[in-house]
Structure formats: C-alpha cells, structure tokens
Design an enzyme around this catalytic site. Structure first.
Site, short mmCIF file in Angstrom:
data_model
loop_
_atom_site.label_atom_id
_atom_site.label_comp_id
_atom_site.label_asym_id
_atom_site.label_seq_id
_atom_site.Cartn_x
_atom_site.Cartn_y
_atom_site.Cartn_z
N LEU A 37 -51.22 69.67 -25.52
CA LEU A 37 -52.24 68.74 -26.02
C LEU A 37 -53.11 69.46 -27.06
O LEU A 37 -53.44 70.63 -26.91
CB LEU A 37 -53.12 68.25 -24.87
CG LEU A 37 -52.44 67.42 -23.77
CD1 LEU A 37 -53.46 67.04 -22.70
CD2 LEU A 37 -51.76 66.19 -24.35
N GLY A 38 -53.49 68.73 -28.09
CA GLY A 38 -54.31 69.31 -29.15
C GLY A 38 -53.55 69.57 -30.42
O GLY A 38 -54.15 69.79 -31.47
N HIS A 429 -87.45 76.04 -45.38
CA HIS A 429 -87.50 77.40 -45.94
C HIS A 429 -87.83 78.39 -44.83
O HIS A 429 -88.70 78.12 -44.00
CB HIS A 429 -88.57 77.48 -47.04
CG HIS A 429 -88.78 78.87 -47.56
ND1 HIS A 429 -87.91 79.44 -48.48
CD2 HIS A 429 -89.74 79.79 -47.28
CE1 HIS A 429 -88.35 80.66 -48.74
NE2 HIS A 429 -89.46 80.90 -48.04
#
Length: 442
Positions: A37-38, A429
């Site tokens: 799977l995957g 920032h």
C-alpha cells in the site's frame, strides 16, 4: 464474480485517495494492489528518498557544526541504521494508508483486464461500471551494453554498504537527489547527464545555480554526456561532443527517468496509448482508438497517463476523475537536494518560446536575515509575471526550504491573484518568505 461500484487498480497516492474519497460518498469500492500500500511514492520514491535526504542534511549539519560554535567532530555514517530508520517510516505510513482504506475492500494481486468492465486477480474476477487505473511507473534502464551492472533507483534504496564512489547516469530530479544524498555520506559522486544542463524541466538559471553549488561540495557533474556502455569492473563509457571518455566507480546508478506501468489486457480493448502512456482527456477519462465501450467508464490517473509524474499530481487527477476538482496546470515541483530547488508555472525559456511579454524579479538569500542566521546564504528566488497584466506566470527557487517557499506563489496562482498581492501582503520577520516577497517584479 464480485461486483463493485468502483474498482481502483493501484494503491498509490492517486489510487488510495480516490478510493477513500469514493467510499466516503457511500460507494462500494475495491482497491487492487500487487505490492505494498502506498505505491511507488511511499515505498520506492518520495518518502524513502526524503528520509535519506534528512539523514544527509543531519550529516552536513554535524560536519559544519563548528561554524555555529558547536564542536561535534566528524559525523560517522551508519548506513544500516539510516536504512532501518527509513524502513520504520515507511511501515508507519503504510499502516496509515491501511486506515484510510478502512471502508474499502483491498484485493492483493496483479490485475488483468478481461474486458473493459472486468478484471481478473489471482483467478478471481471483479466487475465495476467505473474503473480507475492508477498503476504508476517503474524505472527506465538505458538499452546499452552492461545495463544489468547498474542499480536502479529502486535497488539503491536497499543497499547496506556505502560505496567509496558512485557514478549516477542521469542528472534529473532522481539523479540529483541521490547525488546530494551520497555526497553528504562521504561518497565520491560523478553525474553524467545527457542534456546540456541538469534538471531539464527547470528554469536554466536555477539549474545552473544548483550545479554550481553541488560542484562546490565536490560532486563532479558532466553535461552533454551520452553514456554508451557499462563494462565489468564498473567502467562507464560515454561521449561528450564526439570525444570518447570513461569513468570508474564502485557502484553505478541508472536514473534516467520512469515509464508507465500498464495493466495487462488494456491493449486488447482498444485503449489509446501515447508515448507508452494511457491517453486521457482532461477529465482523466481513458481515450480509445475506436468506439468507447458501453456501460463502463475507465479513468487513468497519475504516472500511468504520462501527464505529470508527481505524487500530488496523481492525487489531483483522482479528484478530477471523481468529479471533485477541475484539472489545473499549476502544479509545484521540488528537488530535495542541498540546497533545495522548486518551481511552479512557466520558466523564462517557456515564456520566451510562447512570445509572452514578461517582467522578472529576483531576490538573493544572502540579503535575508533568517537565511544568514541559518547559515544558508546560497539561494535565489525568481518570479515571472506578465508585464502588462501583472499575472503570475512562474516562480523558481534554489535555496533552503525552496519546496515550502514555492507554495505561496502556487496558491496565489491557483487563486488568480496578481503578483502585487504577494508584495503587498505582510510577511513575518525574520522569515525566508521575505525573500519571496522581495522577488516580486515591480
């Protein structure tokens, strides 16, 4: 014979997400998977290589720690542990995919088309009125003498001993990522690329910048190199501008691209193919040379249709096939080298070829406070916009976290925002995102 509303062949990112999405709508869905799977992404592509990239990044950080006032000594590379960590990550993610498919019937085995609406797996037949082919791709091996002596990009993910030297045939995304990884592990790396520049799909300026950076790390890169043979003893023969040359290494990796994996039987039902891939329309529906079969709709998503061989493109294709999204060409791509590279949209070269009137903005990492604090001054952001309409056309980055930074521009392009929308937005920032803001063309 068992009947489903939808059959998905292949449980990669496109296949398992499409299957889970259809099941969530109450449809009876089956996924057929011959391996793990995957799919390629999880097991032999994106995820394992990123695990190795992270280990390489740590090795470089430890090796350069004295620059940050930390004495850590030379890093010791434990490749078996690195590979074990990679495998642990994959196992955990495969389990997660299994949970995503909790409401889907998972059938293990190789799918063969009997007819347009019926597939056979391990001697059993399954039918559906809709079938999605999501079978992915496999590594290409050059048809040259001695090709069997080279490792594929699949095989190199399982080695347990570091070679002292490595020749990589191919300077595309896969080749450059492995070059960056193994160089960080202390391996002498040589890259032989057929094209005039590495990373052929990328903006030339970005590719040159990466090549220069990797050469400073000791990686030898030879462009315009046509490999002709691999000899026993791992001597690689190649030609550059008509001149014959050789290079030797302890291991050779073949990383010259990937080709679609097409299920058996599709050619027998009239499916159209283009350059070895299943031809589809913009709704991901499979095209046929003759009349399309009745009472069944076939789709092909991801690598197998050859449109864009990226995991996130496969996921988007699945949404399109389910009718949940429209096809888009705003698809970011990234290379997880050190430094990273990323892009979205058109390159400067593509804009010139299309006759677009453009304006270009650039900003350097070396002028960014966060980049300097990180010790990552080597970087460039390049943004391209239409000179009259201010339409965002592309963004190209070489530098730390490029894969993350490009998403801001990708999102803006998808939303149809102008370039000025990025420059007028307040950016925190100190962050690397300020380099993206500074690169917006005026």
């Amino acid at each position: 014979m068992e009947n489903f509303d939808l059959i998905v062949i292949g449980a990669g990112p496109g296949g398992y997400e499409a299957a889970a999405g259809a099941a969530a709508l109450g449809r009876r869905v089956a996924v057929i998977e011959r391996d793990e799977l995957g799919g390629t992404c999880l097991n032999r592509g994106c995820i394992p290589t990123k695990a190795l990239c992270r280990s390489a990044e740590v090795a470089m950080t430890v090796g350069n720690s004295s620059e940050f006032g930390i004495s850590a000594g030379e890093p010791v590379i434990d490749l078996p542990r690195i590979m074990a960590r990679k495998d642990e990550i994959l196992a955990g993610l495969r389990e997660s995919v299994g949970m995503v498919l909790n409401d889907v019937t998972v059938i293990r085995g190789e799918a063969k088309f009997i007819c347009a609406s019926t597939v056979e797996v391990n001697g059993e037949c399954y039918t559906a009125h809709e079938i999605i082919v999501a079978t992915g791709s496999r590594p290409v091996m050059l048809d040259i003498p001695g090709k069997e002596l080279a490792l594929s990009s699949d095989e190199i993910l399982s080695i347990q001993t570091l070679p002292s030297s490595l020749i990589i045939i191919g300077g595309g995304v896969i080749g450059m990522e492995f070059a960056s990884i193994f160089s960080a592990f202390g391996v002498k790396v040589t890259v032989l690329e057929y094209c005039k520049e590495i990373l052929p799909p990328f903006d030339v300026e970005i590719a040159k910048r990466l090549r220069t950076s990797l050469k400073r790390r000791g990686i030898e890169i030879v462009t315009s190199a046509q490999v002709t043979a691999i000899n026993p003893g791992l001597t690689v023969e190649y030609e550059v501008k008509g001149k014959s040359k050789t290079a030797e290494a302890e291991q050779v990796l073949m990383a010259v691209g990937r080709r679609p994996v097409v299920p058996e039987g599709l050619d027998g039902i009239g499916v159209r193919f283009e350059r070895g891939a299943i031809a589809v329309d913009d709704n991901m529906k499979v095209l046929f040379d003759g009349s399309a079969p009745e009472n069944v709709t076939l789709y092909a998503i991801g690598d197998v249709n050859g449109r864009c061989m990226l995991a996130h493109a496969a996921y988007m294709h699945g949404l399109v096939a389910l009718g949940k999204a429209k096809l888009t060409d705003v698809i970011p791509a990234a290379v997880f080298t050190q430094p990273e590279c990323a892009m979205v949209g058109l390159t400067e070269e593509q804009c010139a070829a299309a006759g677009r009137q453009i304006k270009i903005g650039k900003a350097m990492f070396r002028s960014n406070g966060k980049a300097l604090a990180m010790g990552e001054p080597d970087g460039l952001v390049k943004i391209i916009a239409d000179s009259e309409t201010d339409e965002l056309l592309g963004c190209h980055i070489c530098g730390a976290h490029a894969a993350d930074l490009v998403q801001e521009v990708a999102t803006a392009m998808t939303a149809g925002l102008k370039a000025s929308a990025i420059s007028t937005a307040v950016h925190a920032h100190p962050t690397l995102t300020e380099v993206v803001k500074a690169a917006v063309p005026k």
